[in-house]
Scaffold this active site. Structure first.
Site, PDB file in Angstrom:
ATOM      1  N   LYS A   1      18.691 -33.361 -16.508  1.00  0.00           N
ATOM      2  CA  LYS A   1      18.259 -33.034 -15.144  1.00  0.00           C
ATOM      3  C   LYS A   1      16.782 -33.362 -14.994  1.00  0.00           C
ATOM      4  O   LYS A   1      15.937 -32.749 -15.641  1.00  0.00           O
ATOM      5  CB  LYS A   1      18.452 -31.528 -14.897  1.00  0.00           C
TER       6      LYS A   1
ATOM      7  N   GLU B   1       9.247 -27.392 -24.924  1.00  0.00           N
ATOM      8  CA  GLU B   1       7.893 -27.945 -24.772  1.00  0.00           C
ATOM      9  C   GLU B   1       7.325 -27.373 -23.484  1.00  0.00           C
ATOM     10  O   GLU B   1       7.794 -27.720 -22.394  1.00  0.00           O
ATOM     11  CB  GLU B   1       7.933 -29.462 -24.653  1.00  0.00           C
TER      12      GLU B   1
ATOM     13  N   CYS C   1       0.623 -31.828 -19.604  1.00  0.00           N
ATOM     14  CA  CYS C   1       0.736 -30.569 -20.356  1.00  0.00           C
ATOM     15  C   CYS C   1      -0.404 -30.372 -21.336  1.00  0.00           C
ATOM     16  O   CYS C   1      -0.892 -29.267 -21.513  1.00  0.00           O
ATOM     17  CB  CYS C   1       2.065 -30.542 -21.100  1.00  0.00           C
TER      18      CYS C   1
ATOM     19  N   GLU D   1      -2.802 -22.091 -16.370  1.00  0.00           N
ATOM     20  CA  GLU D   1      -2.602 -23.540 -16.308  1.00  0.00           C
ATOM     21  C   GLU D   1      -2.617 -23.950 -14.839  1.00  0.00           C
ATOM     22  O   GLU D   1      -1.784 -23.494 -14.056  1.00  0.00           O
ATOM     23  CB  GLU D   1      -1.253 -23.893 -16.945  1.00  0.00           C
TER      24      GLU D   1
END
Ligand code: NAD
Length: 489
Positions: free
Chosen positions: A175, A250, A284, A385
């Site tokens: 996906k 991850e 990331c 983040e």
């Protein structure tokens, strides 16, 4: 407008429910594609197709045959570099130079590398204290693997899941992120043309809360590789409890770039800027906390600010553009909200901090690259983040304080260290709590290099041979060759 359909059992198709949604070009705010809105029924159909392929043609292939299919798919993708780069740019808002020179070629190189390691999962012979028995281990495919990817590097991250899953002999149901589904769907054409049997690769587009959850909880799916935020990762971990599904996670990051007073200044500034701004900070492992030794803090911040202000934010399709759009309105609001909060918490905006005033960019979601100085590590901009072009500068006195600040975060994805002192570099590499440490560089990616996440940045390892084994089950075999019955009673 183009159509983006599901890919199930070797065919492009509509969602079972017939629903669609629009994918928006973030540089213009205009619809780009009509996308099939898949659901649990589509996931179930894909999982059954994947299981059939695993029990059938794909599962029966030798590692050399799998290698040939993957290598051919890489060649076909490479031949369509321009088309894929343009589509990625339109869907994600990233500059065409990045899509053409990084996203597509790096995806091809990873796929080629996965083609070269289809037989690399070699088990061991184990030395047991019994000469009458043999003990050996095997790596075997899971069968059906699930993949869930984020929106920042859609094609590349799809290759990071499809490549190792197929290399190890699995079939996959993947996906893409809802906002960036286009290249993951299109790349199925390359695999089909390369001779991948129907069902070995399936792509289901649609909302994460429906399609993602259906993949994680489907009983055919034995392993899920998830890349995305720590928040959604937590939900995936909870869902995996249902079938005790194997996971490779991850997740997010808030990585430090640490600059010591002895660093080469040009190297440090280039590293800090590239470390932040690859993919407009939507990365990331982006170095989003700039830790600078107090003695050079003002000069280093001034040099970084000057560089950021010199960068060209613009139309992502223009080859002269260095920074494109932010992927979506939601992400734009998150980034601009974080800059506002930083100001409220006492940070000084040393570069950027606003949207560009170019009238041609007003319909898209653009933010100038931003440096916030006078920050401490407990401000929300230092802890959360942001996932955009925002760098937070924090001073430190000495090595001990640099390590303390760097490690004072729930995340542990990456760190960068800039110093010419090799002893210090070595000490720092060991002391930093992150899966990757860059020394005098940043954002380097090689298919051979493993990519683990520490703390809340993930579990398991992806990439490299170690990451390849994430996509295989491990088995131990003990075989009696003595001919003697077990002497138990
Ligand atoms: P996200 O967590 O919002 O979404 C990731 C994927 O999960 C998407 O496909 C989404 O549709 C799906 N999803 C959403 N809800 C779900 C649910 N309930 N169950 C299952 N799947 C669900 O992340 P994003 O905003 O697309 O991407 C940005 C995040 O990804 C950042 O946190 C970034 O650090 C992280 N990221 C990590 C890495 C890494 O290697 N560690 C790489 C790239 C991005």
């Amino acid at each position: 407008m183009r159509d983006c359909r599901l890919f199930i059992d070797g065919e492009f198709c509509d969602a079972a429910g017939g629903e669609t949604y629009e994918s928006i070009n973030p540089a213009t705010g205009r619809p780009l594609a009509t996308v099939a809105k898949g659901g649990a029924e589509d996931v179930a159909r894909a999982c059954e197709a994947a299981q059939r392929a695993f029990e059938g043609e794909w599962g029966a292939m030798t590692s050399a045959e799998r290698s040939a299919v993957l290598a051919q798919a890489a060649d076909l993708l490479e031949a369509r570099t321009d088309e894929f780069a343009q589509l990625e740019t339109a869907d994600v808002g990233k500059p065409i130079t990045e899509a053409s020179n990084i996203d597509v070629p790096v995806s091809v190189s990873y796929l080629r590398w996965y083609a070269s390691v289809t037989d690399a999962a070699v088990g061991e012979t184990i030395d047991i204290p019994n000469a009458g028995q043999i003990d050996f281990s095997l790596y075997q495919p899971f069968g059906v693997v699930g993949g869930i990817a984020p929106w920042n590097f859609p094609l590349f991250l799809a290759m990071l899941k499809i490549g190792p899953a197929l290399a190890m002999g699995n079939c996959i149901v993947i996906k893409p992120a809802s906002v960036t589904p286009l290249t993951t769907s299109l790349v199925c054409e390359c695999f089909a043309e390369a001779g991948l049997p129907a069902g070995a690769l399936n792509v289901i587009t649609g909302p994460g809360s429906v399609v993602g959850e259906a993949i994680v909880t489907h009983p055919r799916v034995s392993m899920v590789s998830f890349t995305g935020s720590t928040e959604v990762g937590r939900r995936v971990i909870e869902l995996s409890a249902q079938n005790i599904t194997n996971l490779s996670m991850e997740l997010g990051g808030k990585s430090p770039t640490i600059v010591f007073e002895d660093a080469d200044a040009d190297q440090a500034v280039a590293g800090a800027v590239f470390g932040l701004l690859l993919n407009n900070g939507q990365n990331c492992i982006a170095g989003t906390r700039l830790l600078v030794q107090q003695s050079i803090y003002d000069d280093a911040c001034a040099a970084v600010a000057e560089k950021l202000d010199s960068l060209r934010v613009g139309d992502p399709t223009d080859p002269a553009t260095q920074l494109g759009a932010i992927v979506s309105q939601e992400q734009f609001d998150k980034v601009t909200g974080a800059i506002r909060r930083g100001r409220e918490e006492g940070a000084t905006v040393a570069a950027g901090g606003t949207v560009p005033d170019d009238p041609e960019l007003q319909d898209g979601w653009f933010v100038r690259p931003t440096l916030l100085t006078d920050c401490t590590n407990d401000m929300s901009v230092s802890r959360e983040e942001i996932f955009g072009p925002v760098l937070v500068a924090i001073p430190f006195e000495d090595e001990e304080e640099a390590i303390a600040i760097a490690n004072d975060t729930p995340y542990g994805l990456g760190s960068g260290v800039f110093t010419i002192d090799a002893d210090r570099a070595h000490r720092m590499a060991r002391a930093l709590q992150s899966g990757t440490v860059y020394v005098n560089t940043y954002n380097q990616v090689y298919p051979q290099s493993p990519f683990p996440g520490w703390k809340q940045s993930g579990t398991g390892v992806e990439r490299g041979v170690r990451g390849l084994l994430t996509y295989a089950r491990y088995k131990n075999v003990i075989w009696d060759v003595s001919g003697e019955a077990i002497a138990w009673f």
